[in-house]
Design a protein around this motif. Structure first.
Motif, PDB file in Angstrom:
ATOM      1  N   UNK A   1     -57.132 -20.232  -9.325  1.00 58.76           N
ATOM      2  CA  UNK A   1     -56.590 -19.087  -8.576  1.00 58.76           C
ATOM      3  C   UNK A   1     -55.346 -18.523  -9.247  1.00 58.76           C
ATOM      4  N   UNK A   2     -54.419 -19.409  -9.632  1.00 57.26           N
ATOM      5  CA  UNK A   2     -53.189 -18.959 -10.291  1.00 57.26           C
ATOM      6  C   UNK A   2     -53.494 -18.370 -11.661  1.00 57.26           C
ATOM      7  N   UNK A   3     -54.450 -18.983 -12.380  1.00 60.72           N
ATOM      8  CA  UNK A   3     -54.826 -18.462 -13.693  1.00 60.72           C
ATOM      9  C   UNK A   3     -55.475 -17.088 -13.571  1.00 60.72           C
ATOM     10  N   UNK A   4     -56.355 -16.914 -12.588  1.00 55.66           N
ATOM     11  CA  UNK A   4     -56.989 -15.604 -12.396  1.00 55.66           C
ATOM     12  C   UNK A   4     -55.951 -14.535 -12.071  1.00 55.66           C
ATOM     13  N   UNK A   5     -54.991 -14.905 -11.230  1.00 60.89           N
ATOM     14  CA  UNK A   5     -53.962 -13.949 -10.810  1.00 60.89           C
ATOM     15  C   UNK A   5     -52.927 -13.685 -11.891  1.00 60.89           C
ATOM     16  N   UNK A   6     -52.885 -14.556 -12.926  1.00 55.45           N
ATOM     17  CA  UNK A   6     -51.838 -14.482 -13.945  1.00 55.45           C
ATOM     18  C   UNK A   6     -50.468 -14.388 -13.280  1.00 55.45           C
ATOM     19  N   UNK A   7     -50.263 -15.281 -12.319  1.00 60.48           N
ATOM     20  CA  UNK A   7     -49.098 -15.198 -11.448  1.00 60.48           C
ATOM     21  C   UNK A   7     -47.778 -15.228 -12.198  1.00 60.48           C
ATOM     22  N   UNK A   8     -47.709 -15.990 -13.271  1.00 60.72           N
ATOM     23  CA  UNK A   8     -46.433 -16.144 -13.988  1.00 60.72           C
ATOM     24  C   UNK A   8     -46.357 -15.273 -15.239  1.00 60.72           C
ATOM     25  N   UNK A   9     -47.298 -14.383 -15.433  1.00 56.38           N
ATOM     26  CA  UNK A   9     -47.304 -13.500 -16.584  1.00 56.38           C
ATOM     27  C   UNK A   9     -46.311 -12.362 -16.344  1.00 56.38           C
ATOM     28  N   UNK A  10     -45.194 -12.372 -17.073  1.00 58.53           N
ATOM     29  CA  UNK A  10     -44.142 -11.365 -16.846  1.00 58.53           C
ATOM     30  C   UNK A  10     -44.630  -9.956 -17.135  1.00 58.53           C
ATOM     31  N   UNK A  11     -45.629  -9.826 -17.983  1.00 55.28           N
ATOM     32  CA  UNK A  11     -46.154  -8.500 -18.303  1.00 55.28           C
ATOM     33  C   UNK A  11     -46.898  -7.891 -17.122  1.00 55.28           C
ATOM     34  N   UNK A  12     -47.246  -8.719 -16.125  1.00 59.89           N
ATOM     35  CA  UNK A  12     -47.951  -8.214 -14.953  1.00 59.89           C
ATOM     36  C   UNK A  12     -47.042  -8.072 -13.748  1.00 59.89           C
ATOM     37  N   UNK A  13     -45.758  -8.291 -13.930  1.00 58.44           N
ATOM     38  CA  UNK A  13     -44.834  -8.131 -12.816  1.00 58.44           C
ATOM     39  C   UNK A  13     -44.791  -6.669 -12.367  1.00 58.44           C
ATOM     40  N   UNK A  14     -44.760  -6.487 -11.063  1.00 59.54           N
ATOM     41  CA  UNK A  14     -44.746  -5.142 -10.493  1.00 59.54           C
ATOM     42  C   UNK A  14     -43.311  -4.638 -10.396  1.00 59.54           C
ATOM     43  N   UNK A  15     -43.081  -3.414 -10.811  1.00 62.77           N
ATOM     44  CA  UNK A  15     -41.752  -2.814 -10.714  1.00 62.77           C
ATOM     45  C   UNK A  15     -41.412  -2.544  -9.252  1.00 62.77           C
ATOM     46  N   UNK A  16     -40.171  -2.877  -8.867  1.00 63.07           N
ATOM     47  CA  UNK A  16     -39.747  -2.667  -7.479  1.00 63.07           C
ATOM     48  C   UNK A  16     -39.923  -1.215  -7.050  1.00 63.07           C
ATOM     49  N   UNK A  17     -39.732  -0.288  -7.974  1.00 63.82           N
ATOM     50  CA  UNK A  17     -39.840   1.139  -7.649  1.00 63.82           C
ATOM     51  C   UNK A  17     -41.269   1.541  -7.272  1.00 63.82           C
ATOM     52  N   UNK A  18     -42.252   0.714  -7.655  1.00 58.77           N
ATOM     53  CA  UNK A  18     -43.642   1.036  -7.347  1.00 58.77           C
ATOM     54  C   UNK A  18     -44.079   0.504  -5.981  1.00 58.77           C
ATOM     55  N   UNK A  19     -43.186  -0.177  -5.281  1.00 57.25           N
ATOM     56  CA  UNK A  19     -43.516  -0.774  -3.992  1.00 57.25           C
ATOM     57  C   UNK A  19     -42.710  -0.112  -2.870  1.00 57.25           C
ATOM     58  N   UNK A  20     -43.240  -0.108  -1.653  1.00 56.85           N
ATOM     59  CA  UNK A  20     -42.440   0.387  -0.533  1.00 56.85           C
ATOM     60  C   UNK A  20     -41.275  -0.560  -0.281  1.00 56.85           C
ATOM     61  N   UNK A  21     -40.138  -0.032   0.123  1.00 59.16           N
ATOM     62  CA  UNK A  21     -38.987  -0.858   0.448  1.00 59.16           C
ATOM     63  C   UNK A  21     -39.176  -1.455   1.844  1.00 59.16           C
ATOM     64  N   UNK A  22     -38.379  -2.477   2.206  1.00 59.91           N
ATOM     65  CA  UNK A  22     -38.434  -2.974   3.583  1.00 59.91           C
ATOM     66  C   UNK A  22     -38.221  -1.854   4.604  1.00 59.91           C
ATOM     67  N   UNK A  23     -37.301  -0.950   4.295  1.00 61.91           N
ATOM     68  CA  UNK A  23     -37.062   0.179   5.192  1.00 61.91           C
ATOM     69  C   UNK A  23     -38.283   1.077   5.328  1.00 61.91           C
ATOM     70  N   UNK A  24     -38.987   1.314   4.212  1.00 61.63           N
ATOM     71  CA  UNK A  24     -40.210   2.115   4.251  1.00 61.63           C
ATOM     72  C   UNK A  24     -41.248   1.480   5.179  1.00 61.63           C
ATOM     73  N   UNK A  25     -41.390   0.144   5.058  1.00 60.15           N
ATOM     74  CA  UNK A  25     -42.405  -0.545   5.866  1.00 60.15           C
ATOM     75  C   UNK A  25     -42.035  -0.547   7.343  1.00 60.15           C
ATOM     76  N   UNK A  26     -40.739  -0.680   7.645  1.00 55.38           N
ATOM     77  CA  UNK A  26     -40.294  -0.617   9.031  1.00 55.38           C
ATOM     78  C   UNK A  26     -40.482   0.789   9.599  1.00 55.38           C
ATOM     79  N   UNK A  27     -40.205   1.790   8.774  1.00 54.75           N
ATOM     80  CA  UNK A  27     -40.377   3.183   9.195  1.00 54.75           C
ATOM     81  C   UNK A  27     -41.851   3.483   9.493  1.00 54.75           C
ATOM     82  N   UNK A  28     -42.749   2.903   8.698  1.00 53.54           N
ATOM     83  CA  UNK A  28     -44.177   3.119   8.913  1.00 53.54           C
ATOM     84  C   UNK A  28     -44.651   2.486  10.215  1.00 53.54           C
ATOM     85  N   UNK A  29     -43.980   1.406  10.619  1.00 49.91           N
ATOM     86  CA  UNK A  29     -44.354   0.720  11.860  1.00 49.91           C
ATOM     87  C   UNK A  29     -43.693   1.341  13.084  1.00 49.91           C
TER      88      UNK A  29
END
Length: 202
Positions: free
Chosen positions: A152-180
């Protein structure tokens, strides 16, 4: 859609369990399992109660749990959102499951057991961090300990830094609270959150 409705149907599809998948299960911490858990700063704690299931992330600066002995783990309950869903479940149903992640390791450690919530003063004091103590400690008695297959971890490449998601590409906690909750003040929440988290980490 074809739905599987019996254990026999499942076994017919998946076949026999391998020897390794059962041989690895122990009722206590082996020296190797102890070493793995001592290197884990993160665990997901699953609990069950009358209303259903809960799975809560727990993290710490070093080891996320302290090993008391080969059958017992101590998990301090540090600052959170005060929902205490996991603790509410434990005081009504002691069954718990824990899944430990170790940075850069593809193996995942798992524990199934029973837990209690302790507020013993000496125990709380033993977890002092930056002059603060947890308000409670979850004591887990181990029924089963084993490591999970690495696929599971190998498939996800969990520790591969090249696959890390940029924070700017994700909703912020405030965005998620606003959506709710439409009238939530997301700008103020996101602006104040980093300083608030830093002051209430322990």
């Amino acid at each position: 859609m074809t739905i599987i409705s019996s254990v026999e149907e499942l076994k017919a599809i998946y076949g026999e369990v391998t020897v390794a998948s059962t041989a690895k299960v122990t009722t206590y911490l082996t020296s190797a399992y102890r070493q793995m858990i001592e290197m884990s700063p993160f665990v997901a704690l699953a609990t069950v109660g009358p209303e259903g299931l809960d799975c809560s992330p727990r993290g710490d600066r070093d080891a996320v749990v302290r090993i008391e002995d080969e059958k017992t783990l101590a998990l301090p309950d540090w600052r959170g959102n005060n929902r205490v869903d996991s603790l509410v479940n434990i005081v009504r149903d002691p069954r718990v499951a824990l899944m430990f992640l170790i940075p850069r390791s593809s193996s995942v450690m798992r524990i199934n057991g029973r837990a209690v919530v302790s507020v013993a003063p000496d125990l709380l004091a033993s977890f002092e961090m930056e002059g603060r103590h947890p308000r409670s400690v979850v004591l887990v008695t181990i029924d089963e300990a084993y490591f999970q297959c690495a696929r599971a971890v190998l498939r996800a490449e969990l520790w591969n830094v090249e696959r890390q998601v940029a924070a700017a590409d994700l909703p912020t906690p405030g965005d998620m609270l606003k959506a709710a909750q439409a009238d939530f003040d997301r700008e103020t929440y996101d602006r104040e959150w980093p300083a608030r988290a830093a002051k209430t980490m322990w």
